[in-house]
Structure formats: structure tokens, C-alpha cells
Design an enzyme around this catalytic site. Structure first.
Site, PDB file in Angstrom:
ATOM      1  N   PRO A 112      14.554  -7.566  -3.565  1.00 38.82           N
ATOM      2  CA  PRO A 112      13.236  -7.998  -2.717  1.00 38.82           C
ATOM      3  C   PRO A 112      12.674  -6.990  -1.890  1.00 38.82           C
ATOM      4  O   PRO A 112      13.572  -6.443  -0.995  1.00 38.82           O
ATOM      5  CB  PRO A 112      13.433  -9.518  -2.275  1.00 38.82           C
ATOM      6  N   GLY A 113      11.637  -6.736  -1.820  1.00 41.45           N
ATOM      7  CA  GLY A 113      11.108  -5.718  -0.753  1.00 41.45           C
ATOM      8  C   GLY A 113      10.002  -6.349   0.416  1.00 41.45           C
ATOM      9  O   GLY A 113      10.248  -7.106   1.289  1.00 41.45           O
ATOM     10  N   ARG A 117      -2.995   0.130   2.329  1.00 40.55           N
ATOM     11  CA  ARG A 117      -3.219  -0.962   1.449  1.00 40.55           C
ATOM     12  C   ARG A 117      -4.602  -0.887   1.063  1.00 40.55           C
ATOM     13  O   ARG A 117      -5.020  -1.298  -0.075  1.00 40.55           O
ATOM     14  CB  ARG A 117      -2.199  -2.026   1.460  1.00 40.55           C
ATOM     15  N   TYR A 163      -5.362  -0.336  -2.491  1.00 36.06           N
ATOM     16  CA  TYR A 163      -5.904  -1.361  -3.624  1.00 36.06           C
ATOM     17  C   TYR A 163      -6.784  -2.472  -3.038  1.00 36.06           C
ATOM     18  O   TYR A 163      -6.699  -3.796  -3.623  1.00 36.06           O
ATOM     19  CB  TYR A 163      -4.397  -2.432  -3.503  1.00 36.06           C
ATOM     20  N   CYS A 216     -12.217  10.238   8.077  1.00 36.62           N
ATOM     21  CA  CYS A 216     -13.493  10.676   7.540  1.00 36.62           C
ATOM     22  C   CYS A 216     -13.421  10.326   5.993  1.00 36.62           C
ATOM     23  O   CYS A 216     -13.578  11.373   5.368  1.00 36.62           O
ATOM     24  CB  CYS A 216     -13.861  12.242   7.961  1.00 36.62           C
TER      25      CYS A 216
HETATM   26  N1  LLP Z   1      12.636  -2.855  -7.075  1.00 37.40           N
HETATM   27  C1  LLP Z   1      12.031  -1.860  -8.010  1.00 37.40           C
HETATM   28  C2  LLP Z   1      12.542  -1.372  -8.779  1.00 37.40           C
HETATM   29  C3  LLP Z   1      10.881  -1.406  -7.428  1.00 37.40           C
HETATM   30  O1  LLP Z   1       9.902  -0.511  -7.987  1.00 37.40           O
HETATM   31  C4  LLP Z   1      10.164  -2.310  -6.437  1.00 37.40           C
HETATM   32  C5  LLP Z   1       8.858  -1.835  -5.837  1.00 37.40           C
HETATM   33  C6  LLP Z   1      10.955  -3.238  -5.613  1.00 37.40           C
HETATM   34  C7  LLP Z   1      12.132  -3.488  -6.326  1.00 37.40           C
HETATM   35  C8  LLP Z   1      10.357  -4.107  -4.610  1.00 37.40           C
HETATM   36  O2  LLP Z   1       9.258  -4.773  -4.936  1.00 37.40           O
HETATM   37  P1  LLP Z   1       8.620  -5.967  -4.009  1.00 37.40           P
HETATM   38  O3  LLP Z   1       9.826  -7.108  -3.972  1.00 37.40           O
HETATM   39  O4  LLP Z   1       8.488  -5.381  -2.457  1.00 37.40           O
HETATM   40  O5  LLP Z   1       7.308  -6.285  -4.869  1.00 37.40           O
HETATM   41  N2  LLP Z   1       3.048  -0.255  -2.483  1.00 37.40           N
HETATM   42  C9  LLP Z   1       2.666  -1.536  -3.125  1.00 37.40           C
HETATM   43  C10 LLP Z   1       3.823  -2.087  -3.998  1.00 37.40           C
HETATM   44  C11 LLP Z   1       4.577  -1.024  -4.707  1.00 37.40           C
HETATM   45  C12 LLP Z   1       5.826  -1.685  -5.100  1.00 37.40           C
HETATM   46  C13 LLP Z   1       6.721  -0.799  -5.908  1.00 37.40           C
HETATM   47  N3  LLP Z   1       7.793  -0.931  -6.436  1.00 37.40           N
HETATM   48  C14 LLP Z   1       1.764  -2.486  -2.136  1.00 37.40           C
HETATM   49  O6  LLP Z   1       1.789  -1.959  -1.080  1.00 37.40           O
HETATM   50  O7  LLP Z   1       1.187  -3.526  -2.632  1.00 37.40           O
END
Ligand code: LLP
Length: 415
Positions: free
Chosen positions: A274-275, A312, A316, A342
């Protein structure tokens, strides 16, 4: 639990009033709550209690050393995607034996460094990468622990979410190729077949696609076991969404319960990546209104944070709540909250009803994930400071960048 509360109309993070942070450290700055971060980690950890598991925080969401340190102290491992992230994790005191390395473009240097550090596992994303890892491990007289990132090709017609687990995506190995690659890996003296992983996308707000994907890869896991290829761990990736506005993502416990139900009594250790779900709602971006610019068509509130701080919305069209730090009783007006950069795409939020005046502080919520880590120096803007609140204490965990640091690595041509 909310650590963001109003007391006498003033927004606080834990017991610290945001105006006190602005006065001491200036704006814009990211403000995180240690309690929120720890609560988010514990929600995962407790849901997995009773099962051999490792949470590998996807540090791309926020790779600031103090954030990594807080999580490492709770026992967290890390999911990295570059040599830079490996260096950061090690600098923060991470246990290399709890690091998994994802990403489709691992360089020789990155693979060698990770082998030497003794990471837990490479999450391999192609046949070519598998061959490269085997060759480099042979050079170093090591056996590289590997997992194949299997692309489960979850049907987007059933689950129309932003997805990375579809056939047409660049990530992972095709489901149909996985069996053959596992056989190759198992036959290599320089590869140690440790596990299997998948990750189907980010900000998912329904458990169904996760369950579908797991269901598919579990068939493969069982087939491998019948061939005598027994995996130690299954890494179910990240991607659990958070509430930015009106989304209703599953509770962590419900998501974990659904996944464990799929797993049944199979003996594997469970890894997660999880991120956003760990850090997203543990942080906000604190900014100050520089100018109000009323207009015939639109009113603008021009703030000192911009798309280079929080990309973001520009990238997005993402929604972040914007809350006044000190509430005013005057009538609200509709504003586009924009930065000084800008570009017309430089907005933090559009059509927000706010009672604000020049000099007011605004809190841009849910900015803990993919905020600082995606920031840039565009328009020669120094990156913001970062503050971690712990109870009544405010720790500056990153200094605001200096103007000199913006060009410190640069050279003019010789005369
Ligand atoms: N594992 C892998 C292999 C990933 O590519 C990612 C995220 C994660 C885990 C974690 O995902 P999460 O739990 O955070 O959803 N910049 C974008 C999100 C890009 C996510 C890329 N990969 C945003 O701001 O929404």
C-alpha cells in the site's frame, strides 16, 4: 479517527494549530500527522494479524526520510522502484531484508546494488529482466530472490477503474507466459523463486477487481505447486483507494478479509504494497492566499502553492478538499484556487465556495500521497518544507529548498 480538527474555528493537526506552523516555517509546506500515519499502518497490520505477513509501503507515494523512519519503526518493509528509492530507504534505516523492488526498467547498476544490499525480492516485470538478474547474480556469485509480477488482465468492462493490470499495460508478465518463466527461473542456479506479485492499479474503491485478480493468480500458484514450484510469499500489491471527496473505498479490514478469504488455507506469507492508503490522508498542503482576483467570468484565489508542489489536480484533474484554516463569517464566493505558475493547468481546485481574504491560510487536504514525491522545481520554485506533527510537537523533516540549491549542480560554459 480524525487528527484534523477545528478548535475555536481554527484547523489543527493533532494538537498543533496550523497558523503556528505557518508562522514558524512559512508556506507552502506539507504537514503530516504521525498519529494518522501510525493508525493507517496499524489498520493493515491488525487486519493481517494471525497470518504471516509483511507490509511493504510503496514509498513512491511519499519517500521523505522521516515518513519512512516512522513506518520502519513500526516494522514496515518497503516497495521500491529505483536505486534512488533504495538509497532513501537504507538512509532511513530500513531493513534490506524487508525490501521488494518493483518497476519495469531496472538498470544493471540498480540490480547489482540491490543484490549487494540483500533485498527480500525482485518483483520481475519481463523475461529480459529475469535473464539480466540471473546474469548479474551469477557475476556476484549470489542467488537472486525473484517474484514474477503477473498481469492478471482484469476485465475493465466489469470494473472500469484506472488500471495497470490489463493486457495493454506495460507492467508485469502476461498471464499466459508466467508458467514458462517460472519454470525457467526454477531451473536457474542463480535465481531463487520466492513469490508471485500483482498490482492492478491505484485508487481502487471496490474490492471486486482485487478479488478477481487474486482469484486468477491463485490458479497459477496452485498449478506451480503441482509442478513442485512452491512459492514462499504472495504479494498482493497496493492500490486501495482513499476518500478525497465522496468516494467510499472499502475499509482496510474488509479489503484484507476479502483477500484472505480467497487465499484460504494456502501456506504463503502475504505481502502488501500500500502507498496512498498509508499516507494520503495523513497529510495536507498548507498554503497562503497571495491575491484575490475577482473577474466577470471567474474569481481567482491565487495561492503560494502551485502545480509544482501538488501536481495531481493538473495531471489527473484530481479533487482535493480545500479548507480555510481560520473560518470567516463573511459570505462565501466561488473561486478557482490557482498557483502562480505560468500554465492554465496550474490549479489546486476549481469552483470552490470559500470565504477568504488576502493573507488567509488554506489547507489542501489528502495531500500526503503523491504530493511531495511528485513535486518539481518548475518555474524555478524551491520545493516546499515538510513538517511532521507528533502530538503537540512540530518537527521540520525537510527544509524548504534554498534558491541557490536550484542551480547548485549547474555550470556555465567556460569563457
Ligand atoms: N505497487 C506498485 C507496483 C505500484 O506501481 C504502485 C503505485 C503501488 C504499489 C502503490 O499504489 P497505491 O497503494 O499508492 O495506490 N501518482 C498517482 C498514483 C500512481 C501509482 C503508481 N503505482 C496519483 O497521484 O494518483
Amino acid at each position: 479517527m480524525s487528527v484534523f480538527t477545528r478548535r475555536d474555528g481554527i484547523l489543527h493537526v493533532e494538537s498543533v494549530a496550523l497558523p503556528a506552523i505557518a508562522a514558524r516555517f512559512g508556506t507552502p509546506c506539507f504537514v503530516y500527522s504521525r498519529a494518522a500515519l501510525e493508525a493507517a499502518y496499524r489498520a493493515f497490520d491488525e487486519a493481517l494479524a494471525g497470518r504471516d505477513h509483511l507490509i511493504c509501503y510503496a514509498m513512491k507515494a511519499n519517500s521523505s526520510l522521516a515518513i519512512l523512519d516512522v513506518l520502519a519503526q513500526l516494522g514496515s518493509g518497503f516497495d521500491i522502484v529505483s536505486g534512488g528509492e533504495l538509497a532513501r530507504a537504507l538512509a532511513a534505516g530500513a531493513d534490506p531484508g524487508k525490501i521488494v523492488f518493483s518497476g519495469i526498467g531496472k538498470t544493471e547498476f540498480e540490480i547489482r546494488t540491490a543484490l549487494e544490499a540483500g533485498i527480500l525480492c525482485f518483483n520481475v516485470e519481463s523475461a529480459a529482466e529475469l535473464a539480466r538478474i540471473a546474469r548479474l547474480a551469477a557475476d556476484l556469485k549470489k542467488r537472486a530472490p525473484v517474484s514474477l509480477r503477473v498481469n492478471p488482465d482484469v476485465d475493465p468492462m466489469t470494473h472500469p477503474y484506472i488500471s495497470t493490470g490489463l493486457k495493454e499495460n506495460k507492467f508485469g508478465v502476461a498471464y499466459e507466459d508466467a508458467l514458462r518463466l517460472y519454470r525457467d527461473a526454477a531451473a536457474s542456479p542463480h535465481l531463487d523463486v520466492a513469490g508471485l506479485d500483482f498490482h492492478i492499479g491505484s485508487q481502487l474503491t471496490d474490492v471486486a477487481p482485487f478479488v478477481d485478480a487474486f482469484d486468477r493468480v491463485l490458479d497459477l500458484v496452485d498449478t506451480l505447486a503441482r509442478e513442485g514450484i512452491r512459492l514462499r510469499h504472495l504479494d498482493i500489491g497496493g492500490g486501495l483507494g482513499i476518500r478525497y471527496r465522496a468516494e467510499q473505498p472499502p475499509e482496510v479490514a474488509d479489503y484484507v478479509r476479502a483477500m484472505l478469504a480467497q487465499l484460504g488455507d494456502r501456506p504463503h506469507k502475504v505481502l502488501l504494497e500500500p502507498g496512498r492508503a498509508l499516507v494520503g490522508n495523513a497529510g495536507l498542503l498548507l498554503t497562503r492566499v497571495e491575491y484575490l482576483k475577482p473577474g466577470a467570468h471567474r474569481n481567482f484565489a491565487i495561492v503560494d502553492a502551485a502545480m509544482n508542489d501538488l501536481m495531481r489536480p493538473a495531471l489527473y484533474d484530481a479533487w482535493h478538499d480545500i479548507a480555510p484554516v481560520v473560518q470567516r463569517s463573511s459570505a462565501k464566493q466561488r473561486y478557482d484556487v490557482v498557483g502562480p505558475v505560468c500554465e492554465s493547468g496550474d490549479f489546486i481546485g476549481r469552483s470552490r465556495d470559500l470565504a477568504v481574504a488576502e493573507g488567509d491560510l488554506l489547507a489542501v487536504m489528502s495531500a500526503g500521497a503523491y504530493g511531495m514525491s511528485m513535486s518539481s522545481n518548475y518555474n524555478a520554485r524551491p520545493r516546499a518544507a515538510e513538517i511532521l506533527v507528533d502530538g503537540g510537537a512540530m518537527h521540520q523533516i525537510r527544509a524548504r529548498e534554498s534558491l541557490e540549491s536550484l542551480y547548485a549542480g549547474e555550470r556555465r560554459l567556460p569563457r
